[in-house]
Design a protein around this motif. Structure first.
Motif, PDB file in Angstrom:
ATOM      1  N   UNK A 256     -18.371  28.751   2.353  1.00 22.71           N
ATOM      2  CA  UNK A 256     -19.197  27.695   2.958  1.00 22.71           C
ATOM      3  C   UNK A 256     -18.449  26.357   2.965  1.00 22.71           C
ATOM      4  N   UNK A 257     -17.786  26.050   1.864  1.00 24.40           N
ATOM      5  CA  UNK A 257     -17.008  24.803   1.836  1.00 24.40           C
ATOM      6  C   UNK A 257     -15.851  24.886   2.836  1.00 24.40           C
TER       7      UNK A 257
ATOM      8  N   UNK B  71     -33.051  26.339  -6.833  1.00 30.28           N
ATOM      9  CA  UNK B  71     -31.854  26.803  -6.116  1.00 30.28           C
ATOM     10  C   UNK B  71     -30.970  27.692  -6.989  1.00 30.28           C
ATOM     11  N   UNK B  72     -30.347  28.655  -6.357  1.00 30.99           N
ATOM     12  CA  UNK B  72     -29.394  29.525  -7.055  1.00 30.99           C
ATOM     13  C   UNK B  72     -28.013  28.896  -7.115  1.00 30.99           C
ATOM     14  N   UNK B  73     -27.797  27.883  -6.289  1.00 29.42           N
ATOM     15  CA  UNK B  73     -26.467  27.260  -6.235  1.00 29.42           C
ATOM     16  C   UNK B  73     -26.594  25.879  -5.602  1.00 29.42           C
ATOM     17  N   UNK B  74     -25.548  25.110  -5.814  1.00 27.17           N
ATOM     18  CA  UNK B  74     -25.462  23.790  -5.185  1.00 27.17           C
ATOM     19  C   UNK B  74     -24.040  23.570  -4.685  1.00 27.17           C
ATOM     20  N   UNK B  75     -23.947  22.798  -3.618  1.00 26.19           N
ATOM     21  CA  UNK B  75     -22.666  22.195  -3.239  1.00 26.19           C
ATOM     22  C   UNK B  75     -22.897  20.684  -3.240  1.00 26.19           C
ATOM     23  N   UNK B  76     -22.154  19.991  -4.064  1.00 23.90           N
ATOM     24  CA  UNK B  76     -22.265  18.532  -4.135  1.00 23.90           C
ATOM     25  C   UNK B  76     -21.123  17.940  -3.314  1.00 23.90           C
TER      26      UNK B  76
ATOM     27  N   UNK C 193     -10.778   7.017   1.285  1.00 22.03           N
ATOM     28  CA  UNK C 193     -11.487   6.194   2.267  1.00 22.03           C
ATOM     29  C   UNK C 193     -12.606   5.426   1.571  1.00 22.03           C
ATOM     30  N   UNK C 194     -12.894   4.228   2.080  1.00 26.13           N
ATOM     31  CA  UNK C 194     -13.962   3.435   1.466  1.00 26.13           C
ATOM     32  C   UNK C 194     -15.344   3.912   1.884  1.00 26.13           C
ATOM     33  N   UNK C 195     -15.408   4.622   2.994  1.00 26.19           N
ATOM     34  CA  UNK C 195     -16.700   5.117   3.462  1.00 26.19           C
ATOM     35  C   UNK C 195     -16.535   6.487   4.084  1.00 26.19           C
ATOM     36  N   UNK C 196     -17.612   7.258   4.047  1.00 26.12           N
ATOM     37  CA  UNK C 196     -17.540   8.616   4.594  1.00 26.12           C
ATOM     38  C   UNK C 196     -17.882   8.654   6.076  1.00 26.12           C
ATOM     39  N   UNK C 197     -18.315   7.513   6.630  1.00 23.35           N
ATOM     40  CA  UNK C 197     -18.804   7.564   8.014  1.00 23.35           C
ATOM     41  C   UNK C 197     -19.976   8.520   8.070  1.00 23.35           C
ATOM     42  N   UNK C 198     -19.893   9.501   8.939  1.00 19.27           N
ATOM     43  CA  UNK C 198     -20.934  10.535   8.936  1.00 19.27           C
ATOM     44  C   UNK C 198     -20.332  11.901   8.627  1.00 19.27           C
ATOM     45  N   UNK C 199     -19.167  11.886   7.983  1.00 16.81           N
ATOM     46  CA  UNK C 199     -18.504  13.163   7.668  1.00 16.81           C
ATOM     47  C   UNK C 199     -19.377  14.073   6.811  1.00 16.81           C
ATOM     48  N   UNK C 200     -20.152  13.492   5.894  1.00 16.26           N
ATOM     49  CA  UNK C 200     -20.968  14.346   5.033  1.00 16.26           C
ATOM     50  C   UNK C 200     -22.060  15.066   5.828  1.00 16.26           C
ATOM     51  N   UNK C 201     -22.518  14.435   6.909  1.00 18.31           N
ATOM     52  CA  UNK C 201     -23.502  15.110   7.767  1.00 18.31           C
ATOM     53  C   UNK C 201     -22.876  16.276   8.518  1.00 18.31           C
ATOM     54  N   UNK C 202     -21.685  16.051   9.038  1.00 27.45           N
ATOM     55  CA  UNK C 202     -20.955  17.125   9.741  1.00 27.45           C
ATOM     56  C   UNK C 202     -20.724  18.287   8.782  1.00 27.45           C
ATOM     57  N   UNK C 203     -20.229  17.967   7.596  1.00 23.49           N
ATOM     58  CA  UNK C 203     -19.913  18.997   6.612  1.00 23.49           C
ATOM     59  C   UNK C 203     -21.162  19.750   6.172  1.00 23.49           C
ATOM     60  N   UNK C 204     -22.223  19.000   5.902  1.00 23.20           N
ATOM     61  CA  UNK C 204     -23.454  19.634   5.415  1.00 23.20           C
ATOM     62  C   UNK C 204     -24.046  20.561   6.460  1.00 23.20           C
TER      63      UNK C 204
ATOM     64  N   UNK D   1     -22.392  22.232   8.752  1.00 20.53           N
ATOM     65  CA  UNK D   1     -21.575  23.453   8.776  1.00 20.53           C
ATOM     66  C   UNK D   1     -21.924  24.359   7.596  1.00 20.53           C
ATOM     67  N   UNK D   2     -22.074  23.764   6.410  1.00 17.72           N
ATOM     68  CA  UNK D   2     -22.374  24.555   5.216  1.00 17.72           C
ATOM     69  C   UNK D   2     -23.731  25.242   5.345  1.00 17.72           C
ATOM     70  N   UNK D   3     -24.723  24.516   5.811  1.00 12.17           N
ATOM     71  CA  UNK D   3     -26.061  25.112   5.883  1.00 12.17           C
ATOM     72  C   UNK D   3     -26.160  26.149   6.990  1.00 12.17           C
ATOM     73  N   UNK D   4     -25.472  25.918   8.109  1.00 15.87           N
ATOM     74  CA  UNK D   4     -25.472  26.956   9.148  1.00 15.87           C
ATOM     75  C   UNK D   4     -24.782  28.217   8.625  1.00 15.87           C
TER      76      UNK D   4
END
Lengths: 204, 204
Positions: free
Chosen positions: B29-30, B81-86, B94-105, B107-110
């Motif tokens: 998933x990661x 939950x049986x597991x977590x991805x933090x 980088x000083x900011x993630x922009x919206x990368x965490x949304x893109x990544x999340x 993909x992981x959930x799909x």
């Protein structure tokens, strides 16, 4: 499989501009975003769709294309996007988008890839110029522009070497994107007492 | 089809906790996140994986579960939950993630949905407590926690009425999520001179 779709979904910046994307398809893509998660379920994002030469031409000048290729001014005529989806934050609904625009953009681009298209999330936008070009009301904050079209370039995934993550083009004009390894991005917390252990057997 | 996966990928908050997710699956998933877009290709996100009772128990107390269900304190034992991805931002990159965490999340959930699991992006986190529980170094900023497991609840999509977007549970304990209509979220720019027109015929 989703992984195939994710691997195929590269950031494309050159397109067969003469291959159109119609309104029905663009609405389907926005619908994928609509059905995706939203922080607090606020659904604070709104969308502007563009296709056709005139509106596309109003958008294009306000976009920056490839920060690591300073000598490349962006796609030339004939290789520009056939369509755009502009993602806006409706500030009457929420003061910030959180990462909703990332969630939405990923859904839209995966959907485009599934349909044989591709695109690029563009965050480097001359926002005030684009706002004026499309007469976007102050209520809406421009978050992202997604450029879409039928890709006209090859994108190759490489492994990051010496920490260099800059994409580059080789002498055959192929676009290379270095990616960090899985082992680099998965961290192991060091605290003693919470080691990772095998999960309990099913049925426990 | 991607749409089926997106529709199936609801935000689940109650799970069959005894159905484990193993390390290999979590790494897959990661990997989907790793292969997804990143602003400026910085790949500024790092990940902590958790499964197994002990580490999961260290994470759970630091999460808030459902803002619109104040009487519900979150999943009870056996439904957690049986597991977590933090998802962490590496501020050395980088000083900011922009919206990368949304893109990544996304993909992981799909990817989790495709594998018969499900989950929830949680942004309401007691970050300092979680940082201490997992001994996360100051270099990393906690962006999102993705809770994962085999869903043990039914989520039903409704249409927003009277602007009310709050999710709710009916007397059969089914979770309802109102979604805005496609026509509400697609805007038409009003500027005269850039009307949307049919795209040029292919081959022009």
């Amino acid at each position: 499989m989703l992984k195939d779709l994710i691997v195929s979904n590269r950031s494309y910046r050159r397109f067969h501009e003469d291959v159109p994307i119609d309104m029905a398809t663009l609405r389907e893509l926005v619908d994928l975003a609509r059905l995706s998660a939203s922080g607090g379920n606020t659904q604070c994002l709104k969308y502007i769709i563009s296709y056709g030469l005139e509106r596309n031409a109003a958008i294009f000048p306000h976009l920056s294309w490839a920060g690591y290729l300073p000598e490349w001014p962006g796609p030339e005529e004939g290789e520009r996007p056939a369509a755009y989806v502009i993602i806006l934050l409706d500030t009457n609904i929420s003061k910030g988008a959180g990462c909703d625009q990332g969630i939405a953009a990923q859904s839209i681009l995966l959907g485009a890839t599934e349909r044989g298209f591709g695109g690029c999330m563009i965050g480097s936008i001359q926002r005030e110029g684009l706002r004026q070009a499309l007469a976007v009301m102050e209520q809406y904050k421009i978050e992202l522009v997604i450029a879409l079209g039928k890709p006209k370039e090859t994108v190759i995934l490489d492994t990051v070497k010496n920490g260099n993550i800059k994409y580059w083009r080789d002498d055959q004009d192929q676009h290379h994107v270095p990616k960090r390894s899985l082992d680099e991005i998965i961290l192991e917390p060091i605290r003693i007492g919470h080691p990772i252990t095998e999960p309990p057997p099913a049925g426990k």
